[in-house]
Design a protein around this motif. Sequence first.
Motif, PDB file in Angstrom:
ATOM      1  N   SER A 469      43.081 104.498 -38.977  1.00  6.80           N
ATOM      2  CA  SER A 469      41.587 104.134 -38.334  1.00  6.80           C
ATOM      3  C   SER A 469      41.982 102.935 -37.409  1.00  6.80           C
ATOM      4  CB  SER A 469      40.712 103.438 -39.464  1.00  6.80           C
ATOM      5  OG  SER A 469      39.792 102.385 -38.643  1.00  6.80           O
ATOM      6  N   VAL A 470      41.401 102.806 -36.168  1.00 11.34           N
ATOM      7  CA  VAL A 470      41.535 101.871 -35.131  1.00 11.34           C
ATOM      8  C   VAL A 470      41.292 100.610 -35.652  1.00 11.34           C
ATOM      9  CG1 VAL A 470      39.770 102.212 -33.728  1.00 11.34           C
ATOM     10  CG2 VAL A 470      41.743 101.312 -32.779  1.00 11.34           C
ATOM     11  N   VAL A 471      39.904 100.219 -36.307  1.00  8.98           N
ATOM     12  CA  VAL A 471      39.468  99.207 -36.625  1.00  8.98           C
ATOM     13  C   VAL A 471      40.222  98.568 -37.775  1.00  8.98           C
ATOM     14  CG1 VAL A 471      37.378  98.239 -38.051  1.00  8.98           C
ATOM     15  CG2 VAL A 471      37.112  99.929 -36.122  1.00  8.98           C
ATOM     16  N   ASP A 472      40.633  99.473 -38.714  1.00 14.38           N
ATOM     17  CA  ASP A 472      41.818  98.845 -39.819  1.00 14.38           C
ATOM     18  C   ASP A 472      43.243  98.456 -39.138  1.00 14.38           C
ATOM     19  OD1 ASP A 472      42.473  98.591 -42.779  1.00 14.38           O
ATOM     20  OD2 ASP A 472      44.211 100.021 -41.872  1.00 14.38           O
ATOM     21  N   TRP A 473      43.638  99.079 -38.115  1.00 12.00           N
ATOM     22  CA  TRP A 473      44.725  98.646 -37.440  1.00 12.00           C
ATOM     23  C   TRP A 473      44.574  97.252 -36.817  1.00 12.00           C
ATOM     24  CZ3 TRP A 473      49.374  98.057 -36.134  1.00 12.00           C
ATOM     25  CH2 TRP A 473      49.890  97.892 -34.996  1.00 12.00           C
ATOM     26  N   GLY A 474      43.341  96.889 -36.327  1.00  8.33           N
ATOM     27  CA  GLY A 474      43.119  95.678 -35.763  1.00  8.33           C
ATOM     28  C   GLY A 474      43.460  94.598 -36.690  1.00  8.33           C
ATOM     29  N   ARG A 475      42.566  94.958 -37.879  1.00 13.43           N
ATOM     30  CA  ARG A 475      42.779  93.890 -39.078  1.00 13.43           C
ATOM     31  C   ARG A 475      44.167  93.525 -39.357  1.00 13.43           C
ATOM     32  NH1 ARG A 475      37.898  96.756 -41.140  1.00 13.43           N
ATOM     33  NH2 ARG A 475      39.141  98.144 -42.230  1.00 13.43           N
ATOM     34  N   HIS A 476      45.098  94.878 -39.399  1.00 15.99           N
ATOM     35  CA  HIS A 476      46.256  94.601 -39.938  1.00 15.99           C
ATOM     36  C   HIS A 476      46.911  93.761 -39.042  1.00 15.99           C
ATOM     37  CE1 HIS A 476      49.913  95.926 -41.882  1.00 15.99           C
ATOM     38  NE2 HIS A 476      50.748  95.976 -40.510  1.00 15.99           N
ATOM     39  N   TYR A 477      47.328  93.893 -37.700  1.00 11.78           N
ATOM     40  CA  TYR A 477      47.908  92.844 -36.720  1.00 11.78           C
ATOM     41  C   TYR A 477      47.512  91.523 -36.704  1.00 11.78           C
ATOM     42  CZ  TYR A 477      44.883  94.238 -32.516  1.00 11.78           C
ATOM     43  OH  TYR A 477      43.613  94.586 -31.730  1.00 11.78           O
ATOM     44  N   VAL A 478      46.036  91.458 -36.739  1.00 13.67           N
ATOM     45  CA  VAL A 478      45.387  89.973 -36.895  1.00 13.67           C
ATOM     46  C   VAL A 478      45.993  89.121 -37.948  1.00 13.67           C
ATOM     47  CG1 VAL A 478      43.347  88.972 -37.142  1.00 13.67           C
ATOM     48  CG2 VAL A 478      43.444  90.502 -35.638  1.00 13.67           C
ATOM     49  N   LYS A 479      46.343  89.993 -39.282  1.00 13.19           N
ATOM     50  CA  LYS A 479      46.659  89.136 -40.210  1.00 13.19           C
ATOM     51  C   LYS A 479      47.991  88.559 -40.109  1.00 13.19           C
ATOM     52  CE  LYS A 479      48.836  92.671 -43.359  1.00 13.19           C
ATOM     53  NZ  LYS A 479      48.584  93.515 -44.415  1.00 13.19           N
ATOM     54  N   TYR A 480      48.823  88.896 -39.170  1.00 17.05           N
ATOM     55  CA  TYR A 480      50.189  88.402 -38.952  1.00 17.05           C
ATOM     56  C   TYR A 480      50.197  87.314 -37.881  1.00 17.05           C
ATOM     57  CZ  TYR A 480      52.119  92.135 -41.817  1.00 17.05           C
ATOM     58  OH  TYR A 480      52.464  93.061 -42.639  1.00 17.05           O
ATOM     59  N   GLY A 481      48.756  86.887 -37.356  1.00 20.30           N
ATOM     60  CA  GLY A 481      48.761  85.803 -36.201  1.00 20.30           C
ATOM     61  C   GLY A 481      48.846  86.500 -34.976  1.00 20.30           C
ATOM     62  N   LEU A 482      48.893  87.807 -34.755  1.00 24.03           N
ATOM     63  CA  LEU A 482      48.883  88.686 -33.642  1.00 24.03           C
ATOM     64  C   LEU A 482      47.574  89.127 -33.053  1.00 24.03           C
ATOM     65  CD1 LEU A 482      51.989  90.788 -34.834  1.00 24.03           C
ATOM     66  CD2 LEU A 482      52.093  88.829 -33.527  1.00 24.03           C
ATOM     67  N   THR A 483      47.796  89.393 -31.938  1.00 21.28           N
ATOM     68  CA  THR A 483      46.470  89.925 -31.367  1.00 21.28           C
ATOM     69  C   THR A 483      46.986  91.070 -30.415  1.00 21.28           C
ATOM     70  OG1 THR A 483      44.189  89.266 -29.940  1.00 21.28           O
ATOM     71  CG2 THR A 483      46.208  88.243 -29.228  1.00 21.28           C
ATOM     72  N   SER A 484      45.847  91.563 -29.576  1.00 22.57           N
ATOM     73  CA  SER A 484      46.236  92.815 -28.618  1.00 22.57           C
ATOM     74  C   SER A 484      45.656  92.541 -27.411  1.00 22.57           C
ATOM     75  CB  SER A 484      46.025  94.245 -29.235  1.00 22.57           C
ATOM     76  OG  SER A 484      44.302  94.456 -29.129  1.00 22.57           O
ATOM     77  N   CYS A 485      46.031  93.328 -26.438  1.00 22.80           N
ATOM     78  CA  CYS A 485      45.275  93.374 -25.097  1.00 22.80           C
ATOM     79  C   CYS A 485      43.990  93.744 -25.128  1.00 22.80           C
ATOM     80  CB  CYS A 485      46.083  94.315 -24.074  1.00 22.80           C
ATOM     81  SG  CYS A 485      46.158  96.075 -24.714  1.00 22.80           S
ATOM     82  N   TRP A 486      43.552  94.238 -26.324  1.00 22.22           N
ATOM     83  CA  TRP A 486      42.117  94.503 -26.436  1.00 22.22           C
ATOM     84  C   TRP A 486      41.343  93.481 -27.243  1.00 22.22           C
ATOM     85  CZ3 TRP A 486      41.266  97.555 -22.786  1.00 22.22           C
ATOM     86  CH2 TRP A 486      42.027  98.694 -22.561  1.00 22.22           C
ATOM     87  N   GLY A 487      42.114  92.515 -27.832  1.00 18.84           N
ATOM     88  CA  GLY A 487      41.788  91.368 -28.466  1.00 18.84           C
ATOM     89  C   GLY A 487      41.884  91.795 -30.045  1.00 18.84           C
ATOM     90  N   ASP A 488      41.259  90.852 -30.915  1.00 22.77           N
ATOM     91  CA  ASP A 488      41.316  90.875 -32.385  1.00 22.77           C
ATOM     92  C   ASP A 488      40.723  92.028 -32.865  1.00 22.77           C
ATOM     93  OD1 ASP A 488      42.691  88.471 -31.791  1.00 22.77           O
ATOM     94  OD2 ASP A 488      41.281  87.230 -32.936  1.00 22.77           O
ATOM     95  N   THR A 489      39.581  92.458 -32.322  1.00 21.84           N
ATOM     96  CA  THR A 489      38.906  93.615 -32.811  1.00 21.84           C
ATOM     97  C   THR A 489      38.747  94.654 -31.972  1.00 21.84           C
ATOM     98  OG1 THR A 489      37.488  92.093 -34.335  1.00 21.84           O
ATOM     99  CG2 THR A 489      36.893  94.545 -33.872  1.00 21.84           C
ATOM    100  N   PRO A 490      39.583  95.791 -31.906  1.00 23.97           N
ATOM    101  CA  PRO A 490      39.698  96.844 -30.805  1.00 23.97           C
ATOM    102  C   PRO A 490      38.379  97.450 -30.856  1.00 23.97           C
ATOM    103  CG  PRO A 490      41.003  97.453 -32.457  1.00 23.97           C
ATOM    104  CD  PRO A 490      40.676  95.809 -32.813  1.00 23.97           C
ATOM    105  N   ASN A 491      37.803  97.747 -29.637  1.00 24.48           N
ATOM    106  CA  ASN A 491      36.515  98.818 -29.598  1.00 24.48           C
ATOM    107  C   ASN A 491      37.102 100.240 -29.839  1.00 24.48           C
ATOM    108  OD1 ASN A 491      34.382 100.343 -28.894  1.00 24.48           O
ATOM    109  ND2 ASN A 491      34.230  99.320 -26.800  1.00 24.48           N
ATOM    110  N   PRO A 492      36.405 100.769 -30.997  1.00 25.39           N
ATOM    111  CA  PRO A 492      36.714 102.189 -31.062  1.00 25.39           C
ATOM    112  C   PRO A 492      36.510 103.222 -30.259  1.00 25.39           C
ATOM    113  CG  PRO A 492      35.356 100.961 -33.061  1.00 25.39           C
ATOM    114  CD  PRO A 492      35.354 100.131 -31.917  1.00 25.39           C
ATOM    115  N   SER A 493      35.528 103.082 -29.374  1.00 27.62           N
ATOM    116  CA  SER A 493      35.229 103.876 -28.100  1.00 27.62           C
ATOM    117  C   SER A 493      35.945 103.475 -26.795  1.00 27.62           C
ATOM    118  CB  SER A 493      33.709 104.015 -27.912  1.00 27.62           C
ATOM    119  OG  SER A 493      33.130 102.725 -27.874  1.00 27.62           O
ATOM    120  N   ASN A 494      37.038 102.487 -26.943  1.00 28.09           N
ATOM    121  CA  ASN A 494      37.893 102.348 -25.728  1.00 28.09           C
ATOM    122  C   ASN A 494      38.876 103.346 -25.560  1.00 28.09           C
ATOM    123  OD1 ASN A 494      39.133 101.079 -23.686  1.00 28.09           O
ATOM    124  ND2 ASN A 494      39.504  99.404 -24.637  1.00 28.09           N
ATOM    125  N   TYR A 495      38.706 104.495 -25.230  1.00 29.04           N
ATOM    126  CA  TYR A 495      39.557 105.711 -25.327  1.00 29.04           C
ATOM    127  C   TYR A 495      40.712 105.200 -24.241  1.00 29.04           C
ATOM    128  CZ  TYR A 495      35.323 107.365 -27.442  1.00 29.04           C
ATOM    129  OH  TYR A 495      34.115 107.395 -28.238  1.00 29.04           O
TER     130      TYR A 495
END
Length: 577
Positions: A469-495
């Motif tokens: 799951s992309v939402v679960d993936w977001g929770r996973h990288y956030v717990k390490y103090g990381l973020t993504s180019c899409w932010g902490d909580t990726p939009n599931p419909s940002n294909y």
Amino acid sequence: MAYSRTARYSRIAPPPSSSERAEKSLASYRNRTIAFLVGTVAYTAFLYSSGGAGHYLGDSSVAADKGMMAMKAAGRKLQWTTWNIAAINNNPFEYWITYNDEYEQLMKGVESFLENPGDKDIAVKEVFSEEMFTELDTKLQGLGWASVKTYWDDQYKDRKIVSQFMKDPLLGSKRLASMPDRITNTINLPNNPDPVCRPTVINQYDGDLSTQSRWWSEWKRFMFEKPVPVKNKQTGEAEEKRIVNMLQPIKKAKYPDITEQEEKDSLPLQTMCGAIFDAILVHMMNTVSEPAKWQDLKRTMVSELNKMKFPHTLQILQAQYSNSDVIALQEVSSNFVDSIQKSQMGEYFHVISPKDMDSARDQNSVLLLSKASFPGGATQEITSEVEASFPAGESVPVAKGDILAITATHSDGVPFVIASFHGDTNGLATKPVLTALVNTIQKSFAGHELLFGLDANTYEHAKPNKQQSVVDWGRHYVKYGLTSCWGDTPNPSNYTTFNARTYLQPQLNKACKQSDKREKGDVNPKDFIIFKKKHFQVLKTWKDNSGEGTYTEDMAFPTLTFPSDHAILSTIVQAKE
């Protein structure tokens, strides 16, 4: 490297030097930098005097802090890009593409033929004649194989070509048509860029398929008469082999629906079923379209999607993304690595591929580092260290070439761990690989920044315990103090993918109607750039499925000008104050 969108394929302007880029911003930060340096020196002296400096900072952390200060002082903007360029697909018709009306009309005709055949659902023997079968059976027995006449007479010749052959689920589960297609569809030759293709609709074959008799004449020659050089897996040497001798027995242990007798006869039986499958495809195409029209269309598609894939990919990288500081690529062949190195991109980028490249699938993760931003290139490859850090007792579905991890130092002095990764189809390796990267940094590379470009293969609506799951993936990288180019909580419909299988491929159970491409295709948010949240802020992120820096939503790709089924993802970040 300062972000610019002025580079073009015909000319890549030399990147500005680090001093030129920093000069203007340095003055405004000078006072704060001096104060910060004084404080840092005093604190470091205190730690050393108390015996604690090595524990709290270490030499690498001191260097990292100095580098980050220089990067902040310069107001440095960094562009990071990631792209799964996708391996070359041998079948130009396998996935829906966005092309023209002629293409849409052809594919609708194929869909209608297979979904609503009506009186076109004729017997197998009307497209693969008794005479053709007799010729085939004679050749099979000439190899010392069993005759398949009983199968032909009792089970196959009177079957309807669509409802009882192409759409027979049991025939599919036995792999009697799809197995020979997989083995003989396209054969890559040692030291030869041009593959040998079986005379069929669903590959790059360029011969005349306008009639059944012309197809059959070439099919026989291909399978039984034309030896090709193939690499011996044990010796590594090339040896001549007829195509029919490349077929492999179908084992009941792996495909339980096959009977014991069919297992014994699987070599001649799959040869017959493969011939019937190709005969039906040729008949179908010449029924739904004029032979000259569909074959001309196929030649154009083969040229643009297959033969021009490397030039198109390289042109897009050079024209639109040559100002990136780092480019992470996935599913890269060794030939494309050579193409990059010999191009203008090779003049301005260090091209880094895994030491242990995947020579079988020839799909590797690769990194391009700007020579201006990373003048020393890669310091070392640490892929093996990352793989050794997988969670204990956990089976991680990673193949050779999927991961490339290195260390490198930015011109400002900031040390990085940089990685490119191609996730498995279901995305189940994505979380363990990130965890392994984090553990490797904590263990051996303290003070290094992480930059991770990847095809995570994450899903908007993941099947529980089967897909990531992309939402679960977001929770996973956030717990390490990381973020993504899409932010902490990726939009599931940002294909970043939109692809769907057509009816012109062996697995009809996976085919999507034209009207169902969006609903049933692979339309998911799969691509990411990961980094430390406390050190960098995103200024801009964009995705690209045009090759021109723009993204068209609800459009199937690849297209004839955009050669991948993954969008390009690029982001501009700046060191936080």
